[in-house]
Design a protein around this motif. Structure first.
Motif, short mmCIF file in Angstrom:
data_model
loop_
_atom_site.label_atom_id
_atom_site.label_comp_id
_atom_site.label_asym_id
_atom_site.label_seq_id
_atom_site.Cartn_x
_atom_site.Cartn_y
_atom_site.Cartn_z
N ALA A 1 0.83 -1.20 0.00
CA ALA A 1 0.00 0.00 0.00
C ALA A 1 0.87 1.26 0.00
O ALA A 1 0.61 2.20 -0.76
CB ALA A 1 -0.92 0.00 1.21
N LEU A 2 1.90 1.28 0.84
CA LEU A 2 2.78 2.44 0.90
C LEU A 2 3.51 2.64 -0.43
O LEU A 2 3.68 3.78 -0.89
CB LEU A 2 3.79 2.27 2.03
N LYS A 3 3.89 1.56 -1.05
CA LYS A 3 4.56 1.65 -2.36
C LYS A 3 3.60 2.19 -3.41
O LYS A 3 3.97 3.03 -4.24
CB LYS A 3 5.08 0.28 -2.77
N ALA A 4 2.35 1.70 -3.37
CA ALA A 4 1.35 2.16 -4.34
C ALA A 4 1.09 3.66 -4.19
O ALA A 4 0.93 4.37 -5.19
CB ALA A 4 0.05 1.38 -4.15
N LEU A 5 1.06 4.14 -2.96
CA LEU A 5 0.83 5.57 -2.74
C LEU A 5 1.98 6.42 -3.25
O LEU A 5 1.79 7.58 -3.62
CB LEU A 5 0.60 5.83 -1.25
N GLN A 6 3.18 5.85 -3.28
CA GLN A 6 4.32 6.57 -3.82
C GLN A 6 4.30 6.59 -5.34
O GLN A 6 4.71 7.58 -5.97
CB GLN A 6 5.63 5.93 -3.33
N GLU A 7 3.81 5.52 -5.94
CA GLU A 7 3.87 5.38 -7.39
C GLU A 7 2.66 5.96 -8.10
O GLU A 7 2.78 6.42 -9.24
CB GLU A 7 4.01 3.90 -7.75
N TRP A 8 1.48 5.94 -7.45
CA TRP A 8 0.25 6.34 -8.12
C TRP A 8 -0.40 7.52 -7.40
O TRP A 8 -0.14 7.77 -6.22
CB TRP A 8 -0.75 5.17 -8.14
N ASN A 9 -1.25 8.20 -8.11
CA ASN A 9 -2.03 9.30 -7.54
C ASN A 9 -3.34 8.71 -7.02
O ASN A 9 -4.33 8.63 -7.74
CB ASN A 9 -2.29 10.37 -8.59
N ILE A 10 -3.33 8.29 -5.77
CA ILE A 10 -4.49 7.64 -5.16
C ILE A 10 -5.41 8.68 -4.54
O ILE A 10 -4.95 9.58 -3.84
CB ILE A 10 -4.04 6.64 -4.08
N ASP A 11 -6.71 8.55 -4.80
CA ASP A 11 -7.68 9.49 -4.25
C ASP A 11 -8.27 9.03 -2.92
O ASP A 11 -8.73 9.86 -2.13
CB ASP A 11 -8.82 9.71 -5.25
N LEU A 12 -8.29 7.72 -2.68
CA LEU A 12 -8.87 7.20 -1.44
C LEU A 12 -8.35 5.77 -1.21
O LEU A 12 -8.18 5.02 -2.16
CB LEU A 12 -10.40 7.21 -1.50
N VAL A 13 -8.15 5.44 0.06
CA VAL A 13 -7.67 4.10 0.44
C VAL A 13 -8.74 3.40 1.27
O VAL A 13 -9.25 3.96 2.24
CB VAL A 13 -6.37 4.19 1.26
N VAL A 14 -9.09 2.17 0.86
CA VAL A 14 -9.94 1.30 1.67
C VAL A 14 -9.00 0.30 2.32
O VAL A 14 -8.43 -0.57 1.65
CB VAL A 14 -11.01 0.59 0.82
N LEU A 15 -8.81 0.42 3.62
CA LEU A 15 -7.73 -0.27 4.32
C LEU A 15 -8.26 -1.28 5.34
O LEU A 15 -8.92 -0.91 6.32
CB LEU A 15 -6.86 0.77 5.02
N ASP A 16 -7.97 -2.55 5.11
CA ASP A 16 -8.39 -3.59 6.05
C ASP A 16 -7.46 -3.59 7.27
O ASP A 16 -6.25 -3.36 7.14
CB ASP A 16 -8.33 -4.96 5.36
#
Length: 244
Positions: free
Chosen positions: A40-55
């Motif tokens: 998840a942390l890697k994805a947030l660095q690589e992509w422009n994420i608008d919202l995270v649904v986090l289990d």
């Protein structure tokens, strides 16, 4: 919301990833998935994420720690998901800066509704709501509603989570007005408050720790017995020094 919204689903169960991605895709939401906190942390660095649904239940670094790590560098909206119906997980998530929470199992349509509500509130905050570009002051503090910047009387910048900002914004738009918990829940989270929902109290407690000289004896955000809370400071607009 439009198809430009990029949602990150963080869950280690492949079937949940697949089903959630397929369902959200029907609502023109772009979806990426991660199976762990590190992913998840890697994805947030690589992509422009608008919202995270986090289990919450993740292998290795759990959802709480992942939320804590995200909040160190990002204000991206977070909806936490827990399989535990006890309030402890929900309160912990809000304490760490999550914007909303859901309990498994849930109706996928409710997830879509929660995503839309959180994204809508985030968009309103980014635009300063109904007073874009406005700066306001209260009791020596200043809040820039467009930049989401809160400065203490000494000029220092005070970091606010998305939930804390939304709560403060609700108060300054209703100064010296007793607000019921149900009203605040609707203003801040865009949903009705459940009978045992303590999310408003948690957010108020966190905000008090940021703005009160003595959080145990609050002077700005007072508890109104059998009602809710009241913001007691005078709120005044601050004239802009430059033209935006």
């Amino acid at each position: 919301m439009t198809g430009t919204c990029h949602i990150l689903i963080v869950d280690d169960e492949l079937e949940i990833q697949r089903l959630t991605k397929r369902f959200l895709g029907q609502y023109d939401l772009r979806v990426s998935v991660a199976g762990s906190g590190d992913e998840a942390l890697k994805a947030l660095q690589e992509w422009n994420i608008d919202l995270v649904v986090l289990d919450v239940m993740l292998p290795g670094m759990d959802g709480f720690e992942t939320c804590r790590m995200i909040r160190r560098t990002s204000r991206v909206p977070i909806i936490m998901v827990t399989a535990v119906r006890d309030d402890a997980d929900r309160i912990m998530g809000l304490e760490l800066g999550a914007d909303d929470y859901m309990t498994k199992p849930f109706n996928p349509r409710e997830l879509v509704a929660r995503i839309r509500a959180v994204l809508r509130r985030a968009a309103d905050r980014a635009q300063g709501g109904d007073v874009p570009g406005t700066r306001v002051g209260f009791d020596g503090w200043s809040l820039d509603l467009e930049r989401r910047e809160l400065r203490a009387p000494d000029g220092s910048l005070v970091t606010l989570s998305s939930g804390e900002f939304a709560m403060l914004q609700a108060f300054i738009r209703n100064p010296k007005t007793p607000l019921r918990r149900e009203q605040l829940c609707d203003m801040v989270q865009g949903r009705e408050q459940g009978a045992f929902d303590r999310s408003v109290d948690v957010q108020v407690s966190r905000l008090r720790r940021k703005v009160e000289a003595d959080p145990n004896r609050p002077a700005l955000i007072k508890t109104i017995r059998n009602v809710g809370y009241q913001f007691c400071a005078d709120v005044q607009p601050i004239a802009e020094s430059v033209t935006r």
